[in-house]
Design a protein around this motif. Structure first.
Motif, PDB file in Angstrom:
ATOM      1  N   GLY A 140       0.780  -1.227   0.000  1.00  0.00           N
ATOM      2  CA  GLY A 140       0.000   0.000   0.000  1.00  0.00           C
ATOM      3  C   GLY A 140       0.815   1.282   0.000  1.00  0.00           C
ATOM      4  N   ASP A 141       0.479   2.156   0.958  1.00  0.00           N
ATOM      5  CA  ASP A 141       1.085   3.484   0.996  1.00  0.00           C
ATOM      6  C   ASP A 141       2.377   3.552   1.814  1.00  0.00           C
ATOM      7  OD1 ASP A 141      -0.891   4.611  -0.582  1.00  0.00           O
ATOM      8  OD2 ASP A 141      -2.233   4.895   1.146  1.00  0.00           O
ATOM      9  N   ALA A 142       2.897   2.420   2.248  1.00  0.00           N
ATOM     10  CA  ALA A 142       4.169   2.413   2.976  1.00  0.00           C
ATOM     11  C   ALA A 142       5.273   2.901   2.045  1.00  0.00           C
ATOM     12  CB  ALA A 142       4.484   1.006   3.475  1.00  0.00           C
ATOM     13  N   PRO A 143       6.188   3.687   2.550  1.00  0.00           N
ATOM     14  CA  PRO A 143       7.254   4.212   1.675  1.00  0.00           C
ATOM     15  C   PRO A 143       8.157   3.075   1.175  1.00  0.00           C
ATOM     16  CG  PRO A 143       7.723   4.729   3.973  1.00  0.00           C
ATOM     17  CD  PRO A 143       6.340   4.158   3.945  1.00  0.00           C
ATOM     18  N   ALA A 144       8.411   3.072  -0.121  1.00  0.00           N
ATOM     19  CA  ALA A 144       9.255   2.030  -0.723  1.00  0.00           C
ATOM     20  C   ALA A 144      10.639   2.575  -1.060  1.00  0.00           C
ATOM     21  CB  ALA A 144       8.591   1.468  -1.972  1.00  0.00           C
ATOM     22  N   LEU A 145      10.672   3.639  -1.871  1.00  0.00           N
ATOM     23  CA  LEU A 145      11.937   4.230  -2.298  1.00  0.00           C
ATOM     24  C   LEU A 145      11.977   5.690  -1.891  1.00  0.00           C
ATOM     25  CD1 LEU A 145      12.167   2.772  -5.942  1.00  0.00           C
ATOM     26  CD2 LEU A 145      13.000   1.756  -3.809  1.00  0.00           C
ATOM     27  N   VAL A 146      13.066   6.093  -1.268  1.00  0.00           N
ATOM     28  CA  VAL A 146      13.222   7.462  -0.786  1.00  0.00           C
ATOM     29  C   VAL A 146      14.550   8.010  -1.283  1.00  0.00           C
ATOM     30  CG1 VAL A 146      13.462   8.932   1.252  1.00  0.00           C
ATOM     31  CG2 VAL A 146      11.818   7.044   1.277  1.00  0.00           C
ATOM     32  N   THR A 147      14.532   9.222  -1.792  1.00  0.00           N
ATOM     33  CA  THR A 147      15.761   9.938  -2.110  1.00  0.00           C
ATOM     34  C   THR A 147      15.718  11.274  -1.373  1.00  0.00           C
ATOM     35  OG1 THR A 147      14.935  11.137  -4.047  1.00  0.00           O
ATOM     36  CG2 THR A 147      15.766   8.897  -4.415  1.00  0.00           C
ATOM     37  N   ALA A 148      16.749  12.076  -1.589  1.00  0.00           N
ATOM     38  CA  ALA A 148      16.786  13.384  -0.931  1.00  0.00           C
ATOM     39  C   ALA A 148      15.684  14.290  -1.451  1.00  0.00           C
ATOM     40  CB  ALA A 148      18.149  14.032  -1.139  1.00  0.00           C
ATOM     41  N   ARG A 156       2.552   1.413  -3.481  1.00  0.00           N
ATOM     42  CA  ARG A 156       1.503   1.470  -4.499  1.00  0.00           C
ATOM     43  C   ARG A 156       2.010   2.250  -5.711  1.00  0.00           C
ATOM     44  NH1 ARG A 156      -2.160   3.076  -1.527  1.00  0.00           N
ATOM     45  NH2 ARG A 156      -3.358   1.136  -1.302  1.00  0.00           N
ATOM     46  N   GLU A 157       2.668   3.391  -5.473  1.00  0.00           N
ATOM     47  CA  GLU A 157       3.213   4.184  -6.588  1.00  0.00           C
ATOM     48  C   GLU A 157       4.336   3.437  -7.298  1.00  0.00           C
ATOM     49  OE1 GLU A 157       2.518   8.681  -4.784  1.00  0.00           O
ATOM     50  OE2 GLU A 157       4.246   7.479  -4.142  1.00  0.00           O
ATOM     51  N   LEU A 158       5.137   2.727  -6.533  1.00  0.00           N
ATOM     52  CA  LEU A 158       6.212   1.931  -7.146  1.00  0.00           C
ATOM     53  C   LEU A 158       5.635   0.863  -8.059  1.00  0.00           C
ATOM     54  CD1 LEU A 158       9.162   0.983  -7.428  1.00  0.00           C
ATOM     55  CD2 LEU A 158       8.847  -0.340  -5.312  1.00  0.00           C
ATOM     56  N   GLY A 195      15.991 -10.593  10.321  1.00  0.00           N
ATOM     57  CA  GLY A 195      14.765 -10.139  10.982  1.00  0.00           C
ATOM     58  C   GLY A 195      14.285  -8.817  10.419  1.00  0.00           C
ATOM     59  N   ILE A 196      14.298  -8.677   9.088  1.00  0.00           N
ATOM     60  CA  ILE A 196      13.909  -7.416   8.463  1.00  0.00           C
ATOM     61  C   ILE A 196      12.422  -7.156   8.698  1.00  0.00           C
ATOM     62  CG2 ILE A 196      13.705  -6.172   6.261  1.00  0.00           C
ATOM     63  CD1 ILE A 196      16.137  -7.688   5.273  1.00  0.00           C
ATOM     64  N   ARG A 197      12.121  -5.921   9.082  1.00  0.00           N
ATOM     65  CA  ARG A 197      10.747  -5.517   9.380  1.00  0.00           C
ATOM     66  C   ARG A 197      10.268  -4.502   8.338  1.00  0.00           C
ATOM     67  NH1 ARG A 197      12.436  -3.621  15.463  1.00  0.00           N
ATOM     68  NH2 ARG A 197      13.192  -5.654  16.238  1.00  0.00           N
ATOM     69  N   ALA A 198       8.969  -4.357   8.280  1.00  0.00           N
ATOM     70  CA  ALA A 198       8.398  -3.361   7.365  1.00  0.00           C
ATOM     71  C   ALA A 198       8.794  -1.953   7.778  1.00  0.00           C
ATOM     72  CB  ALA A 198       6.878  -3.496   7.324  1.00  0.00           C
ATOM     73  N   THR A 199       9.169  -1.782   9.029  1.00  0.00           N
ATOM     74  CA  THR A 199       9.543  -0.458   9.516  1.00  0.00           C
ATOM     75  C   THR A 199      11.021  -0.134   9.296  1.00  0.00           C
ATOM     76  OG1 THR A 199       9.880  -1.430  11.708  1.00  0.00           O
ATOM     77  CG2 THR A 199       7.732  -0.410  11.271  1.00  0.00           C
ATOM     78  N   ASP A 200      11.759  -1.087   8.804  1.00  0.00           N
ATOM     79  CA  ASP A 200      13.192  -0.838   8.566  1.00  0.00           C
ATOM     80  C   ASP A 200      13.382   0.102   7.385  1.00  0.00           C
ATOM     81  OD1 ASP A 200      14.662  -2.168  10.553  1.00  0.00           O
ATOM     82  OD2 ASP A 200      14.284  -4.113   9.609  1.00  0.00           O
ATOM     83  N   HIS A 242      14.779  -6.189   1.277  1.00  0.00           N
ATOM     84  CA  HIS A 242      13.945  -5.162   1.903  1.00  0.00           C
ATOM     85  C   HIS A 242      12.640  -4.957   1.146  1.00  0.00           C
ATOM     86  CE1 HIS A 242      17.578  -4.389   4.190  1.00  0.00           C
ATOM     87  NE2 HIS A 242      16.818  -3.717   5.046  1.00  0.00           N
ATOM     88  N   LEU A 243      12.666  -5.067  -0.171  1.00  0.00           N
ATOM     89  CA  LEU A 243      11.409  -5.002  -0.925  1.00  0.00           C
ATOM     90  C   LEU A 243      10.532  -6.202  -0.589  1.00  0.00           C
ATOM     91  CD1 LEU A 243      12.598  -3.772  -4.453  1.00  0.00           C
ATOM     92  CD2 LEU A 243      11.485  -2.449  -2.651  1.00  0.00           C
ATOM     93  N   LEU A 244      11.161  -7.342  -0.316  1.00  0.00           N
ATOM     94  CA  LEU A 244      10.416  -8.547   0.044  1.00  0.00           C
ATOM     95  C   LEU A 244       9.574  -8.331   1.297  1.00  0.00           C
ATOM     96  CD1 LEU A 244      10.065 -11.710  -0.426  1.00  0.00           C
ATOM     97  CD2 LEU A 244      11.903 -11.963   1.238  1.00  0.00           C
ATOM     98  N   ARG A 245      10.089  -7.572   2.259  1.00  0.00           N
ATOM     99  CA  ARG A 245       9.402  -7.372   3.540  1.00  0.00           C
ATOM    100  C   ARG A 245       8.652  -6.035   3.622  1.00  0.00           C
ATOM    101  NH1 ARG A 245      11.089 -10.739   7.828  1.00  0.00           N
ATOM    102  NH2 ARG A 245      11.277 -12.827   6.920  1.00  0.00           N
ATOM    103  N   GLY A 246       8.608  -5.281   2.530  1.00  0.00           N
ATOM    104  CA  GLY A 246       7.886  -4.017   2.554  1.00  0.00           C
ATOM    105  C   GLY A 246       8.618  -2.929   3.306  1.00  0.00           C
ATOM    106  N   ALA A 247       9.935  -3.067   3.441  1.00  0.00           N
ATOM    107  CA  ALA A 247      10.743  -2.052   4.124  1.00  0.00           C
ATOM    108  C   ALA A 247      11.088  -0.931   3.150  1.00  0.00           C
ATOM    109  CB  ALA A 247      12.005  -2.688   4.689  1.00  0.00           C
ATOM    110  N   THR A 248      11.711   0.102   3.662  1.00  0.00           N
ATOM    111  CA  THR A 248      12.029   1.281   2.854  1.00  0.00           C
ATOM    112  C   THR A 248      13.491   1.255   2.442  1.00  0.00           C
ATOM    113  OG1 THR A 248      10.392   2.555   4.091  1.00  0.00           O
ATOM    114  CG2 THR A 248      12.027   3.803   2.821  1.00  0.00           C
TER     115      THR A 248
END
Length: 844
Positions: A11-19, A26-28, A153-158, A178-184
């Motif tokens: 969903g709306d969890a952040p996937a890719l972040v840059t400066a 979802r956007e990804l 132990g990768i979490r979605a919040t990582d 990290h994409l596997l677990r929905g992390a950023t």
């Protein structure tokens, strides 16, 4: 590949972040679908120039989703990129063009036979510039991503910060897991040395990052232990073995700061990871790689000549590659390994059930009959805080090391390898060559280590510094150092001049007082020739004449008296440049000791074994306490004369008045000493009325003074004055022996007018050895030739030279051993620690 096709579920969890941009899952997922349509539905080979940018990651996932095999290439290496394009002829090329990611159809498109399981092609570790690739399947990538995500132990919040390039399997595995677990994923190309990197980590609340050993070198330099990173949860390390003390230190730092250190082991051939060391074991078992990852297993295969309890580490698991590709025809191949990978690493299983890699089967060198584990040597150096890469030479081990203490490098390497220190060559570099993934560039290191001289490659300042450190056994050589300032003397001068001339192509004028940084390459002579310094050539010729004349092969006397002039010449060049009287005295006494002690040891041994000489000869006192007339003790008159004269000279110059005079009148002072010497030369003060007078130090010192003046003759007029003194005073000295007088005149005049002469390269090396060993040949030849002279004169000559050279090498070995012992003692005093255990396996 499930993780590439199932991104929208987060969903709306952040996937890719840059400066500057944030993309939700979802956007990804939407962007991936759009890019997939551009790639087309017909399956083809897609080459992607990797970069930690959103568009590149989107295109990569789109290719995986649509089943296009991806060839990941370094985006920062155009030569390698072009080489892969030429070798594999991809159907599509994705790379950055004018600031945006562009998809290009390849101009020479050809239909590939692509195996249905083929998903990813990566360059092997260490194959930079090679078309050899690792073939990975969808199953390989998915299984390894799941395994890594499980044990970390990768979490979605990582929120993982990209510290490694995307084309590197380690960097790519961070993206997968990290994409596997929905992390950023926080995408950046900043180095950990850039302040912007840490600003981004804090701003985006980074929880983890990955590093190779070199990354931790950089972290140490920036003071990582002082950084405030409240969100940091764990750090991973792979890409090579990290020194045990650093693993322990970072594990303990993490424990204090609330984050974990995962040390991992892997190869591109296993998609990324094969083993991991749980954080709770890092501080107590830093020497191990830990245990197999979930779903994998190890066993040890017996290896000939390997130490007991070790074997080749063999891995089995679903992440083992399909096989290698050498060219496009291999892309249609299926699984050739059946899930089993021979790692090429030598390992053992500890009592705790953990695995320890103790060497690399392909990283062994052989010298002097020893099979040397290069990785083990590098680890021993790393324990000393030295960044180095080793490679084998011809009966030598070459260590290319970032600027460090050469004595420590040579000593540690010798202990770790079992080689003598003389078989270790150290090459200092400002920075160790590395691949784009931060690993030592073994090929570039080999080029540095194997650089031939002379060659078309211009030697660097680091090359020259390493040569000075090697020959003069200096712990530190600076850019402003000179041969003289580093304590060079006539005994090390010959070897230094020949090696430096070989390196630079030709020796600059006054090289011995020229700063290291200014020793630029000079024009070279034609192939097969060298310029040999005149005093080196004269030393070699003189010792040959001395030995040959004593054996009666010929009768060309005068060589020893020429050597007296050379001694004065070298005294002026090497010892008068010291800035302080105390420093000059120290250097001169050290040089005198290097002459006197080996002489006393040899003569003393001869007396003990044969009783041929009086005990006064062993203490070099024959000229003072010996018999009046000629006797066998006078054979060593030359050694005594040199010791007496040099000690007298330094004693006079320690007087402030004479010290000022020699500095203000560097040429006329020795000419005054010549005049003083003529008093005894012409018998105005009678010293000895026997033939021994031409061998007496108080008489012959005028020849020493002539050599001193020759070294200080900086103008044509000065040279004329010295020449006139030589021509006027030498004739008549040898009781009418005109031939001897001519030899001495010619030799001394060559010192005055010729700084060097062209000489065949092969013969120049011979001359260098003879000149370096001249003192020792002189000492030993009396005991060698006398029993053989009458019946086997040429054998006597050859053995006289050989025995002298062997004694020279033995003395050098003893001096080197003494230096190592003193250095080890100093190190123990400083550190309070003992040397680490070192090992080497012997073969053959």
């Amino acid at each position: 590949m499930r993780f590439a096709c199932d991104l929208g579920r987060f969903g709306d969890a952040p996937a890719l972040v840059t400066a500057h941009e944030t993309l939700s899952y979802r956007e990804l997922d939407e962007r991936v679908e759009q890019q997939a349509s551009k790639l087309g539905t017909e399956r083809g080979l897609v080459l992607i120039a990797g970069a930690n940018e959103i568009d590149v990651v989107v295109t990569y996932i789109a290719a995986l989703r649509t089943g296009h095999p991806v060839l990941m290439a370094p985006g920062d290496n155009s030569d390698h990129l072009d080489g892969l394009i030429d070798a594999y002829r991809p159907d599509l090329v994705v790379r950055n063009s004018d600031g945006r990611t562009a998809i290009e159809k390849h101009g020479r498109q050809s239909k590939h036979q692509l195996h249905p399981d083929l998903a990813l092609l990566l360059s092997t570790s260490g194959s930079t510039g090679s078309p050899k690739l690792v073939r990975l399947s969808h199953r390989n990538v998915q299984a390894n991503a799941e395994s890594i995500a499980e044990y970390l132990g990768i979490r979605a919040t990582d929120r993982a910060v990209t510290t490694l390039p995307m084309h590197y399997c380690y960097g790519l595995s961070v993206i997968h897991s990290h994409l596997l677990r929905g992390a950023t994923l926080i995408l950046t190309d900043f180095s950990v040395t850039d302040p912007q990197f840490w600003d981004l980590v804090r701003t985006e609340r980074g929880t983890t990052f990955a590093g190779v050993p070199y990354t931790f070198d950089l972290l140490d330099r920036i003071g990582f232990d002082q950084l405030d990173l409240p969100e940091l949860r764990y750090i991973t390390q792979a890409g090579g073995k990290m020194p045990q003390d650093r693993v322990r230190r970072y594990a303990e730092l993490g424990r204090r700061r609330g984050w974990d250190l995962f040390v991992m082991y892997g190869q591109t051939e296993a998609t990324a990871r094969m083993a991991y060391l749980p954080p709770e074991l890092a501080a107590t078992h830093p020497h191990t790689i830990g245990r197999p990852i979930p779903g994998g297993s190890f066993h040890l295969q017996v290896v000939d000549d390997a130490p007991d309890g070790t074997g080749e580490l063999v891995y089995s698991g679903p992440n083992v590659m399909l096989g290698y590709a050498e060219g496009p025809d291999d892309l249609g191949l299926g699984d050739t390994l059946d899930g089993e990978l021979h790692t090429g690493d030598l390992a053992r299983r500890t009592d705790d059930g953990l695995y320890e890699v103790v060497g690399r089967l392909s990283r062994f060198a052989k010298a002097f009959g020893l099979r040397i584990d290069l990785q083990y040597v590098e680890s021993a150096l790393a324990q000393r805080g030295l960044t180095a890469c080793c490679t084998g030479g011809i009966d030598e081990l070459v260590v290319v090391v970032e600027d460090g203490d050469v004595d420590v490098v040579r000593r540690t390497t010798a202990q770790a390898s079992g080689l003598p220190a003389a078989a270790v060559r150290v090459c200092l570099v400002d920075q160790l060559p590395r691949t784009s993934t931060g690993k030592p560039d073994v090929r570039a290191v080999s080029e540095i280590a194997g650089r031939p001289y002379p060659s078309d490659t211009v030697p660097t300042t680091a090359d020259v510094k390493a040569l000075y450190a090697e020959i003069l056994h200096c712990s530190h050589v600076g850019d402003d150092s000179t041969f003289v300032s580093l304590g060079g003397d006539s005994l090390s001068y010959v070897r230094m001049s020949l090696r430096l001339e070989e390196m630079l192509g030709r020796l600059p004028e006054s090289w011995h007082t020229t700063r290291v940084r200014d020793l630029d390459q000079a024009p070279r002579l034609r192939r097969g020739w060298r310029r040999v310094e005149t005093n080196v050539l004269l030393r070699a010729l003189a010792i040959v004449l001395i030995v040959g004349s004593h054996i009666h092969l010929f009768s060309v006397l005068g060589g020893a008296h020429v050597l007296l002039g050379i001694a004065g010449y070298n005294f002026a060049r090497f010892h008068l440049a010291a800035a302080e009287r105390t420093e000059r005295t120290r250097r001169v006494l050290r040089s005198v000791a290097r002459i006197a002690v080996p002489s006393m040891v040899w003569i003393g041994a001869v007396i003990a074994l044969t009783g041929d000489y009086r005990i006064t000869s062993a203490f070099l006192l024959n000229g003072i306490l010996g018999p009046d007339g000629w006797s066998a003790e006078w054979r060593y008159w030359f050694v005594e004369a040199i010791v007496y004269i040099v000690l007298a000279a330094v004693a006079v110059l320690s007087i402030p008045l004479f010290d000022r005079l020699v500095r203000r009148h560097s040429f006329w002072f020795p000419m005054g000493v010549v005049g003083l010497g003529l008093i005894t030369r012409y018998g105005l003060i009678e010293v000895d009325d026997t033939p021994n007078r031409i061998l007496t130090a108080s008489v012959v010192f005028w020849l020493f003074a002539l050599g001193w003046a020759a070294a200080q003759a900086n103008t044509v007029l000065h040279r004329v004055w010295v020449t006139a003194a030589i021509v006027a005073t030498v004739p008549g000295y040898f009781f009418g022996d005109t031939q001897r007088e001519v030899i001495v005149v010619i030799g001394l005049c060559m010192l005055v007018w010729l700084s060097s002469v062209p000489f065949p390269a092969l013969l120049s090396r011979v001359a260098g050895v003879l000149a370096s060993a001249s003192l020792y040949i002189y000492l030993t030849h009396f005991q060698v030739y006398l029993p053989l002279r009458d019946d086997h004169p040429w054998l006597a000559f050859a053995l006289s030279i050989i025995v002298g050279i062997l004694y020279w090498q033995a003395v050098n070995f003893a001096l080197s051993l003494g230096r190592r012992v003193r250095s080890r003692a100093r190190h123990a005093d400083r550190s309070g620690a003992t040397e680490p255990d070192m090992r080497v396996s012997e073969v053959g």
